[in-house]
Design an enzyme around this catalytic site. Structure first.
Site, PDB file in Angstrom:
ATOM      1  N   GLN A   1     -73.822  24.116  13.338  1.00  0.00           N
ATOM      2  CA  GLN A   1     -74.175  23.999  14.748  1.00  0.00           C
ATOM      3  C   GLN A   1     -73.409  22.870  15.403  1.00  0.00           C
ATOM      4  O   GLN A   1     -73.066  22.935  16.572  1.00  0.00           O
ATOM      5  CB  GLN A   1     -75.681  23.758  14.886  1.00  0.00           C
ATOM      6  CG  GLN A   1     -76.514  24.982  14.533  1.00  0.00           C
ATOM      7  CD  GLN A   1     -77.998  24.717  14.679  1.00  0.00           C
ATOM      8  OE1 GLN A   1     -78.414  23.582  14.873  1.00  0.00           O
ATOM      9  NE2 GLN A   1     -78.775  25.765  14.599  1.00  0.00           N
TER      10      GLN A   1
ATOM     11  N   HIS B   1     -14.992   7.853  15.975  1.00  0.00           N
ATOM     12  CA  HIS B   1     -15.693   8.981  16.607  1.00  0.00           C
ATOM     13  C   HIS B   1     -16.453   8.517  17.850  1.00  0.00           C
ATOM     14  O   HIS B   1     -16.307   9.088  18.944  1.00  0.00           O
ATOM     15  CB  HIS B   1     -16.659   9.603  15.588  1.00  0.00           C
ATOM     16  CG  HIS B   1     -17.391  10.795  16.095  1.00  0.00           C
ATOM     17  ND1 HIS B   1     -17.072  12.085  15.758  1.00  0.00           N
ATOM     18  CD2 HIS B   1     -18.454  10.898  16.957  1.00  0.00           C
ATOM     19  CE1 HIS B   1     -17.889  12.924  16.371  1.00  0.00           C
ATOM     20  NE2 HIS B   1     -18.745  12.226  17.097  1.00  0.00           N
ATOM     21  N   GLU B   2     -17.269   7.481  17.705  1.00  0.00           N
ATOM     22  CA  GLU B   2     -18.048   6.985  18.846  1.00  0.00           C
ATOM     23  C   GLU B   2     -17.157   6.340  19.892  1.00  0.00           C
ATOM     24  O   GLU B   2     -17.456   6.417  21.091  1.00  0.00           O
ATOM     25  CB  GLU B   2     -19.114   5.999  18.364  1.00  0.00           C
ATOM     26  CG  GLU B   2     -20.105   6.574  17.358  1.00  0.00           C
ATOM     27  CD  GLU B   2     -20.856   7.769  17.908  1.00  0.00           C
ATOM     28  OE1 GLU B   2     -20.990   7.889  19.148  1.00  0.00           O
ATOM     29  OE2 GLU B   2     -21.319   8.606  17.101  1.00  0.00           O
TER      30      GLU B   2
ATOM     31  N   HIS C   1     -15.930   9.108  22.191  1.00  0.00           N
ATOM     32  CA  HIS C   1     -16.946   9.458  23.193  1.00  0.00           C
ATOM     33  C   HIS C   1     -16.994   8.406  24.296  1.00  0.00           C
ATOM     34  O   HIS C   1     -17.020   8.727  25.493  1.00  0.00           O
ATOM     35  CB  HIS C   1     -18.319   9.564  22.531  1.00  0.00           C
ATOM     36  CG  HIS C   1     -18.511  10.787  21.693  1.00  0.00           C
ATOM     37  ND1 HIS C   1     -18.222  12.057  22.146  1.00  0.00           N
ATOM     38  CD2 HIS C   1     -18.973  10.933  20.428  1.00  0.00           C
ATOM     39  CE1 HIS C   1     -18.497  12.930  21.197  1.00  0.00           C
ATOM     40  NE2 HIS C   1     -18.951  12.278  20.143  1.00  0.00           N
TER      41      HIS C   1
ATOM     42  N   ASP D   1     -21.782  18.165  18.590  1.00  0.00           N
ATOM     43  CA  ASP D   1     -20.958  18.049  19.801  1.00  0.00           C
ATOM     44  C   ASP D   1     -20.293  19.379  20.142  1.00  0.00           C
ATOM     45  O   ASP D   1     -20.264  19.794  21.304  1.00  0.00           O
ATOM     46  CB  ASP D   1     -19.885  16.971  19.606  1.00  0.00           C
ATOM     47  CG  ASP D   1     -20.492  15.600  19.342  1.00  0.00           C
ATOM     48  OD1 ASP D   1     -21.594  15.348  19.857  1.00  0.00           O
ATOM     49  OD2 ASP D   1     -19.859  14.802  18.649  1.00  0.00           O
TER      50      ASP D   1
END
Length: 611
Positions: A139, A431-432, A435, A508
């Site tokens: 209940q 890589h960075e 960007h 990417d």
């Protein structure tokens, strides 16, 4: 801990104590009885002449009993016998046959022990207690009327006008949205002013917007301003596996609302129950549709619900059933959008009321650099900043705390302890840097907030975080092309400097391809294919289940033309991005060297490389 939970815990403790006591009594009553000793053992000991004395105790009304024997070494053994008369005959036979002399004593009839008399009643009481507790637990499951006997009762939580202290002053950054809702507040306060003119207040108000923009907060503020009861429930609370439960809960919700009118009923995430009918793959007549039908009747059917205003929130208005969106049900649809610069500054002021800020914290600057943040994002940003300050045992929040939180919220937690081979660090640095240079040179996508080669919690080896300074309402063709060039910058830098390429640019490339394909098939930005929408995988229709198997398929020539156009866009962006990086090859080397030295550089240090 609420009273029901405390009462249940006490009941379980009492139950375990009763069971433990019964087991202890049984153990104590049986501890003198040797269950391994039998009549066969007694017969062997009689033959061997080991027994000195035999003492028999018979139980009342049954021939069972216990036998206690004393051996010649003064030790005693007590064991059960199922028939005392049979045991006495066995004893007489052995005495005559083996010609042994053993003392034999027979006691009077023994009444059952206390444990034996009480044990059946205790076991019955324990069974009754277990049944009662299981029934009470069933209940209490679900809360808010979720019992087995009241399964169809509504689970809506009612907040009275005295308990709801929320008002429009607690909602910042949503000026126009609050103006639309002020009419509702005025009607709830002065309904006669509108009724005398024959006006009808909107029966339903649908708040539409991205997650975290403050839809639920607006609904609470309306109820708080109007000083009326507020019923809140989630759309998923209506739907159960049992047929008819959802419709019953809808009826009970509106019945309770009528008793407390005027009031506001708020249904959060209404798309869980109000999806377009007939969209299921297994047939249209299911439990969810019955619930929706009952909601349609309650909102605008034969019964008139005077003084009940239904407010609902969703971020998927496109999948709602048209019947619930028509005037008379949800008459008004309010778009709750992400805040602009001024709105973000107002939201930051609300979330910093109880926070101590240092002198170097400029809320306007934070608002300007958090383009795209919703109210929940800004609250999370300031909360993370406060956590950073508390970790360093400071009593106020510095700008550096907010900068760390900005990176943590936007990119993820930096894993500075992770060991990365030097070759991978060098690849990540170039890589960075690729960007970052494109972010800086291309005017529509920059500037750069931070460049890092520290791994993050999302599995990335590094990150380049841009800093959008404008709230763009829509994208342009030039902006999308620049985004593609930036996405390709990392792979291009790897090709230019290293002898090999890595898998680090896979995400990417995926983003660049998706953007180029959207230009061709969705936005009509291809000169060759023209202003035609070629989308075939309509995610919304697949999600709803409409027209599956009836999607318009492309011809082979058109599909090939789309692929050629996407490749052309990618190739042109690749060539342009490579040209830019070759022009700034010296900055590429300097940025990579600086990253290898410091691991992370901010905007000022990065832009100084171009000087």
């Amino acid at each position: 801990m609420n009273k029901n939970m405390r009462r249940s815990i006490i009941s379980y403790i009492v139950l375990f104590m009763i069971i433990f006591g019964i087991l202890a009594l049984i153990q104590n009553s049986n501890q003198d009885v040797d269950l391994s000793y039998t009549e066969s053992s007694f017969e062997e000991d009689m033959k061997d002449g080991k027994i000195r004395e035999v003492y028999v105790q018979q139980n009342a009304e049954v021939p069972t009993g216990t036998v206690e024997i004393t051996l010649k070494d003064r030790s005693t053994v007590k064991f059960y016998v199922t028939d005392v008369n049979h045991f006495q005959e066995l004893y007489n036979t052995l005495v005559d046959k083996e010609n042994v002399s053993v003392d034999f004593k027979m006691s009077d009839v023994v009444r059952p022990s206390l444990v034996e008399r009480v044990l059946p009643y205790l076991l019955g009481a324990v069974a009754i207690i277990i049944i009662v507790m299981m029934t009470a637990g069933m209940q209490g499951a679900g809360g808010g009327g979720g019992s087995m006997m009241n399964f169809g009762r509504s689970r809506a939580q009612m907040t009275s006008e005295d308990d709801n202290q929320m008002n429009f002053g607690d909602v910042a950054g949503l000026k126009e949205e609050k103006e639309d809702l002020e009419e509702v507040v005025d009607f709830l306060r002065n309904p006669s002013k509108y009724v005398d003119l024959g006006a009808r207040i909107p029966k339903g108000i649908l708040l539409v917007g991205p997650p975290g923009t403050g839809k639920t907060l607006l609904a609470k503020a309306v109820a708080g301003e109007a000083k009326v009861p507020f019923f809140s429930i989630s759309g998923s609370d209506f739907v159960e596996m049992f047929v008819g439960v959802g419709a019953s809960r809808v009826r009970d919700l509106f019945a309770e609302a009528k008793k407390n009118s005027p009031c506001i009923v708020f249904i959060d995430e209404i798309d869980a129950v109000a999806r377009r009918r007939g969209s299921g793959l297994g047939g249209g007549h299911d439990e969810r549709e019955q619930t929706l039908n009952q909601m349609l009747v309650e909102m605008d059917g034969f019964n008139v619900n005077e003084g009940i205003i239904v407010m609902a929130a969703t971020n998927r208005v496109d999948i709602l059933d048209p019947a619930i969106l028509r005037p008379g049900r949800f008459d008004r649809k309010i778009a709750v959008t992400r805040p602009d610069v001024q709105g973000r500054e107002d939201i930051l002021k609300v979330h910093t009321r109880n926070k101590k800020l240092a002198d170097d914290v400029d809320l306007h600057e934070i608002a300007r650099t958090t383009a795209g943040f919703a109210g929940a994002d800004l609250e999370n940003l300031m909360n993370e900043s406060a956590i950073n300050a508390a970790k360093e045992s400071r009593q106020f929040i510095l700008k550096s705390d907010i900068d760390k939180a900005f990176i943590k919220v936007g990119i993820g937690t930096e894993r500075k302890s992770r060991l990365v081979p030097e070759k991978e660090r060098k690849i990540t640095a170039y890589h960075e840097s690729g960007h970052a240079i494109l972010f800086h040179v291309l005017e529509g996508v920059g500037p750069v907030y931070a460049v890092s080669i520290i791994p993050t919690g999302e599995g990335a080896a590094g990150y380049t975080m841009p800093l959008p300074e404008n709230d763009n309402v829509f994208n342009t063709k030039g902006k999308i092309l620049q985004d593609i060039k930036v996405s390709l910058g990392g792979r291009i830098a790897e090709e230019m400097i290293m002898d090999d390429i890595t898998t680090g640019a896979s995400q990417d490339i995926k983003q660049a391809t998706a953007a180029a394909r959207a230009m061709v098939v969705k936005y009509g930005m291809s000169e060759e294919l023209g202003l035609i929408n070629y989308e075939t995988d309509n995610e919304e229709e697949t999600f709803v289940g409409r027209d599956i198997g009836h999607q318009r398929m492309l011809g082979e020539a058109t599909a090939a033309a789309i692929d050629r156009e996407v490749k052309r866009i990618i190739d042109e962006c690749y060539a342009d991005a490579r040209r830019i990086l070759e022009e700034h090859i010296d900055v590429l080397h300097k940025c990579a060297e600086r990253l290898l030295e410091k691991e992370r550089i901010d905007r000022e240090e990065f832009e100084s490389l171009f000087a």
